[in-house]
Design an enzyme around this catalytic site. Structure first.
Site, PDB file in Angstrom:
ATOM      1  N   SER A   1       0.852  -1.186   0.000  1.00  0.00           N
ATOM      2  CA  SER A   1       0.000   0.000   0.000  1.00  0.00           C
ATOM      3  C   SER A   1       0.887   1.235   0.000  1.00  0.00           C
ATOM      4  O   SER A   1       1.719   1.399   0.899  1.00  0.00           O
ATOM      5  CB  SER A   1      -0.895  -0.002   1.246  1.00  0.00           C
ATOM      6  OG  SER A   1      -1.716   1.144   1.265  1.00  0.00           O
TER       7      SER A   1
ATOM      8  N   LYS B   1      -0.761  -0.848  -4.592  1.00  0.00           N
ATOM      9  CA  LYS B   1      -2.030  -0.184  -4.259  1.00  0.00           C
ATOM     10  C   LYS B   1      -1.716   1.273  -3.971  1.00  0.00           C
ATOM     11  O   LYS B   1      -0.844   1.560  -3.134  1.00  0.00           O
ATOM     12  CB  LYS B   1      -2.649  -0.860  -3.046  1.00  0.00           C
ATOM     13  CG  LYS B   1      -3.704  -0.053  -2.287  1.00  0.00           C
ATOM     14  CD  LYS B   1      -4.385  -0.938  -1.275  1.00  0.00           C
ATOM     15  CE  LYS B   1      -4.728  -0.176  -0.010  1.00  0.00           C
ATOM     16  NZ  LYS B   1      -5.464  -1.037   0.952  1.00  0.00           N
ATOM     17  N   LEU B   2      -2.387   2.179  -4.662  1.00  0.00           N
ATOM     18  CA  LEU B   2      -2.172   3.611  -4.444  1.00  0.00           C
ATOM     19  C   LEU B   2      -3.319   4.182  -3.642  1.00  0.00           C
ATOM     20  O   LEU B   2      -4.490   3.994  -4.006  1.00  0.00           O
ATOM     21  CB  LEU B   2      -2.096   4.349  -5.790  1.00  0.00           C
ATOM     22  CG  LEU B   2      -1.060   3.892  -6.810  1.00  0.00           C
ATOM     23  CD1 LEU B   2      -1.156   4.770  -8.057  1.00  0.00           C
ATOM     24  CD2 LEU B   2       0.345   3.928  -6.222  1.00  0.00           C
ATOM     25  N   LYS B   3      -2.996   4.891  -2.558  1.00  0.00           N
ATOM     26  CA  LYS B   3      -4.023   5.661  -1.862  1.00  0.00           C
ATOM     27  C   LYS B   3      -4.410   6.827  -2.768  1.00  0.00           C
ATOM     28  O   LYS B   3      -3.531   7.471  -3.363  1.00  0.00           O
ATOM     29  CB  LYS B   3      -3.466   6.188  -0.546  1.00  0.00           C
ATOM     30  CG  LYS B   3      -3.223   5.116   0.488  1.00  0.00           C
ATOM     31  CD  LYS B   3      -4.507   4.470   0.942  1.00  0.00           C
ATOM     32  CE  LYS B   3      -4.235   3.464   2.039  1.00  0.00           C
ATOM     33  NZ  LYS B   3      -5.460   2.825   2.544  1.00  0.00           N
TER      34      LYS B   3
ATOM     35  N   ASP C   1      -7.083   2.794  -3.434  1.00  0.00           N
ATOM     36  CA  ASP C   1      -7.896   2.778  -2.220  1.00  0.00           C
ATOM     37  C   ASP C   1      -8.216   4.210  -1.829  1.00  0.00           C
ATOM     38  O   ASP C   1      -7.320   5.000  -1.572  1.00  0.00           O
ATOM     39  CB  ASP C   1      -7.129   2.081  -1.082  1.00  0.00           C
ATOM     40  CG  ASP C   1      -7.985   1.948   0.178  1.00  0.00           C
ATOM     41  OD1 ASP C   1      -7.489   1.361   1.160  1.00  0.00           O
ATOM     42  OD2 ASP C   1      -9.136   2.409   0.187  1.00  0.00           O
TER      43      ASP C   1
ATOM     44  N   ASN D   1     -10.391   5.069   0.704  1.00  0.00           N
ATOM     45  CA  ASN D   1     -10.798   5.208   2.107  1.00  0.00           C
ATOM     46  C   ASN D   1     -11.990   6.162   2.252  1.00  0.00           C
ATOM     47  O   ASN D   1     -11.915   7.156   3.000  1.00  0.00           O
ATOM     48  CB  ASN D   1      -9.612   5.676   2.968  1.00  0.00           C
ATOM     49  CG  ASN D   1      -8.574   4.591   3.176  1.00  0.00           C
ATOM     50  OD1 ASN D   1      -7.479   4.682   2.642  1.00  0.00           O
ATOM     51  ND2 ASN D   1      -8.912   3.547   3.922  1.00  0.00           N
TER      52      ASN D   1
ATOM     53  N   GLU E   1     -10.937   0.422  -4.261  1.00  0.00           N
ATOM     54  CA  GLU E   1     -11.295   0.024  -2.892  1.00  0.00           C
ATOM     55  C   GLU E   1     -12.013   1.159  -2.170  1.00  0.00           C
ATOM     56  O   GLU E   1     -11.522   2.300  -2.161  1.00  0.00           O
ATOM     57  CB  GLU E   1     -10.029  -0.372  -2.137  1.00  0.00           C
ATOM     58  CG  GLU E   1     -10.223  -0.889  -0.745  1.00  0.00           C
ATOM     59  CD  GLU E   1      -8.900  -1.247  -0.062  1.00  0.00           C
ATOM     60  OE1 GLU E   1      -7.862  -1.292  -0.747  1.00  0.00           O
ATOM     61  OE2 GLU E   1      -8.916  -1.436   1.160  1.00  0.00           O
TER      62      GLU E   1
ATOM     63  N   ASP F   1     -13.969  -2.340   1.909  1.00  0.00           N
ATOM     64  CA  ASP F   1     -13.114  -2.496   3.092  1.00  0.00           C
ATOM     65  C   ASP F   1     -13.957  -2.046   4.291  1.00  0.00           C
ATOM     66  O   ASP F   1     -14.634  -2.857   4.924  1.00  0.00           O
ATOM     67  CB  ASP F   1     -11.837  -1.654   2.887  1.00  0.00           C
ATOM     68  CG  ASP F   1     -10.921  -1.596   4.114  1.00  0.00           C
ATOM     69  OD1 ASP F   1      -9.805  -1.098   3.984  1.00  0.00           O
ATOM     70  OD2 ASP F   1     -11.339  -2.018   5.205  1.00  0.00           O
TER      71      ASP F   1
ATOM     72  N   LYS G   1     -10.415  -8.065   6.575  1.00  0.00           N
ATOM     73  CA  LYS G   1      -9.551  -7.560   7.651  1.00  0.00           C
ATOM     74  C   LYS G   1     -10.108  -8.086   8.968  1.00  0.00           C
ATOM     75  O   LYS G   1     -11.140  -7.607   9.449  1.00  0.00           O
ATOM     76  CB  LYS G   1      -9.604  -6.036   7.690  1.00  0.00           C
ATOM     77  CG  LYS G   1      -8.551  -5.324   6.903  1.00  0.00           C
ATOM     78  CD  LYS G   1      -8.652  -3.833   7.152  1.00  0.00           C
ATOM     79  CE  LYS G   1      -7.880  -3.096   6.092  1.00  0.00           C
ATOM     80  NZ  LYS G   1      -8.074  -1.649   6.179  1.00  0.00           N
TER      81      LYS G   1
ATOM     82  N   GLY H   1      -4.525  -4.796   5.483  1.00  0.00           N
ATOM     83  CA  GLY H   1      -3.531  -4.560   6.527  1.00  0.00           C
ATOM     84  C   GLY H   1      -3.866  -3.327   7.345  1.00  0.00           C
ATOM     85  O   GLY H   1      -4.523  -2.408   6.849  1.00  0.00           O
TER      86      GLY H   1
END
Ligand SMILES: CC(=O)N[C@@H](Cc1ccc2ccccc2c1)C(=O)O
Ligand SMILES: [Mg+2]
Length: 367
Positions: A135, A161-163, A188, A190, A213, A238, A262, A290
């Site tokens: 990540s 994986k790129l935020k 992702d 968030n 994500e 997630d 998770k 994670g």
């Protein structure tokens, strides 16, 4: 088995580099460890809660408090304890999944160590090593991002994986594709977007990402279902998946076609396995998320990631992705994989000197 005492230990672990997401920038981790002492030996659990309620409603001081006041006394009252009893006896207390997961894991670790069984063997691991992704946080510039991604690819990570967040999404993805070609790539958010951003998020479709994500807020399951009809890239959830039931509802509603499993978010490894099994029954692939765990939580996650429907590389990165010195023997990447621990229980334990070096408080709960 009988619970005799529980130690709540707080450790402070500096991160090797700031980790920026759409919800916060962290430079260190304030982690709660749960050590269960039983009549057959001890076990460890790691609580994934952050220092403030920005990823989910939990936060580490709240987790310690709910464990001290409600969760530990309830488990201590069970005369013939095993890990299956923990979820049942804690179900009257709502939420607090990360606190519950830490306690259940500590009980399960003690039970399995005493029985000489490994986590992987108990959970149903189908392999002895798991493919690993990484990540990558939001960076100050595209060149800095490309340097970071290049470094991780050189280390052997099999998936990037790129935020992302509004203002840092299409351009970083385009830059990584142009520089690194068809590397396995996902993003992702968030929860940083709204369903009204669908047209913008569809601009990611040409980059053939594995998934997007959690683009929308945790409770916007219907919004994710609508977005999935407007965007070609598969939607992965997630934060929204807090149990097997919410996973079943999200799948049935078409809100996701991939799930980030998770254990911390769903109350432990037993519920995580139920989600794995449910997703397998629906043909929905899963991968292991994670929470910047130490080697204790990392060991349990790697064992879980070895189950057969974990068909996508997870965020089960090596210890040195986050920590210069882990409290256990570090997990090291080998050909893009981490080996599943084979020892009893978690198969790892904290090195006493390293643990003392990062400990900020120790509290013994007498039962
Ligand atoms: C590896 C990854 O991206 N994990 C979470 C986000 C997350 C989780 C826990 C965190 C704790 C401290 C600092 C940042 C954190 C980010 C996620 O998949 O959404
Ligand atoms: Mg996520």
């Amino acid at each position: 088995m009988k619970l005799q005492s529980v130690e709540l230990r707080r450790i402070s672990m500096p991160l090797v580099a700031p980790f920026r997401t759409s919800f916060s920038t962290q430079t260190s981790r304030d982690i709660l460890l749960v050590r269960a002492r039983t009549d057959v030996g001890e076990g460890w659990g790691e609580c994934a809660a952050l220092v403030d309620p920005r990823y989910s409603a939990e936060y580490v001081d709240g987790a310690a408090d709910v464990l001290r006041r409600f969760l530990v006394p309830a488990v201590a009252a069970v005369p013939d304890l095993d890990a299956n009893a923990v979820g049942r006896v804690l179900s009257p207390f709502l939420g607090h999944f990360m606190a519950k997961a830490a306690l259940e894991t500590a009980v399960l670790d003690a039970e399995l160590r005493a029985a000489g069984r490994s986590f992987g063997g108990f959970l149903g691991a189908a392999t002895d090593r798991v493919p690993c992704g990484v990540s990558v946080g939001i960076m100050d510039s595209i060149p800095a991002l490309l340097d970071a991604v290049g470094g991780y690819l050189e280390q052997g990570y099999l998936r990037i994986k790129l935020k992302i967040e509004p203002g840092w999404d299409v351009e970083p993805v385009r830059a990584v594709r142009e520089r690194f070609g068809d590397v396995a790539l996902q993003v992702d958010a968030n929860t940083a977007y709204a369903v009204s951003d669908a047209r913008h998020l569809a601009k990611l479709d040409p980059f053939e990402l594995l998934l997007i994500e959690q683009p929308l807020p945790e409770d916007d399951v219907l919004g994710h279902a609508e977005l999935a009809r407007l965007v070609r890239t598969p939607i992965c959830l997630d934060e929204s998946i807090t149990s097997a039931r919410t996973a079943a509802a999200a799948i049935r509603l078409g809100a996701c076609s991939i799930v980030n499993v998770k254990p911390a978010r769903v109350g432990g490894y037993l519920e995580a396995r139920r989600i794995h099994d449910l997703c397998a029954a629906h043909g929905v692939p899963v991968w292991c998320g994670g929470m910047l765990e130490t080697g204790l939580g990392r060991a349990a996650n790697v064992a879980l990631a070895a189950l057969p429907n974990f068909t996508l590389p997870g965020d089960t990165s090596a210890s040195d992705r986050y920590y210069a010195t882990d409290i256990t023997e570090p997990f090291r990447l080998s050909d893009g994989h981490l080996a599943v621990p084979t020892g009893p229980g978690l198969g790892v334990e904290p090195d006493p000197a390293r643990l003392d070096a990062v400990t900020t408080s120790v509290e013994e709960l007498s039962l």
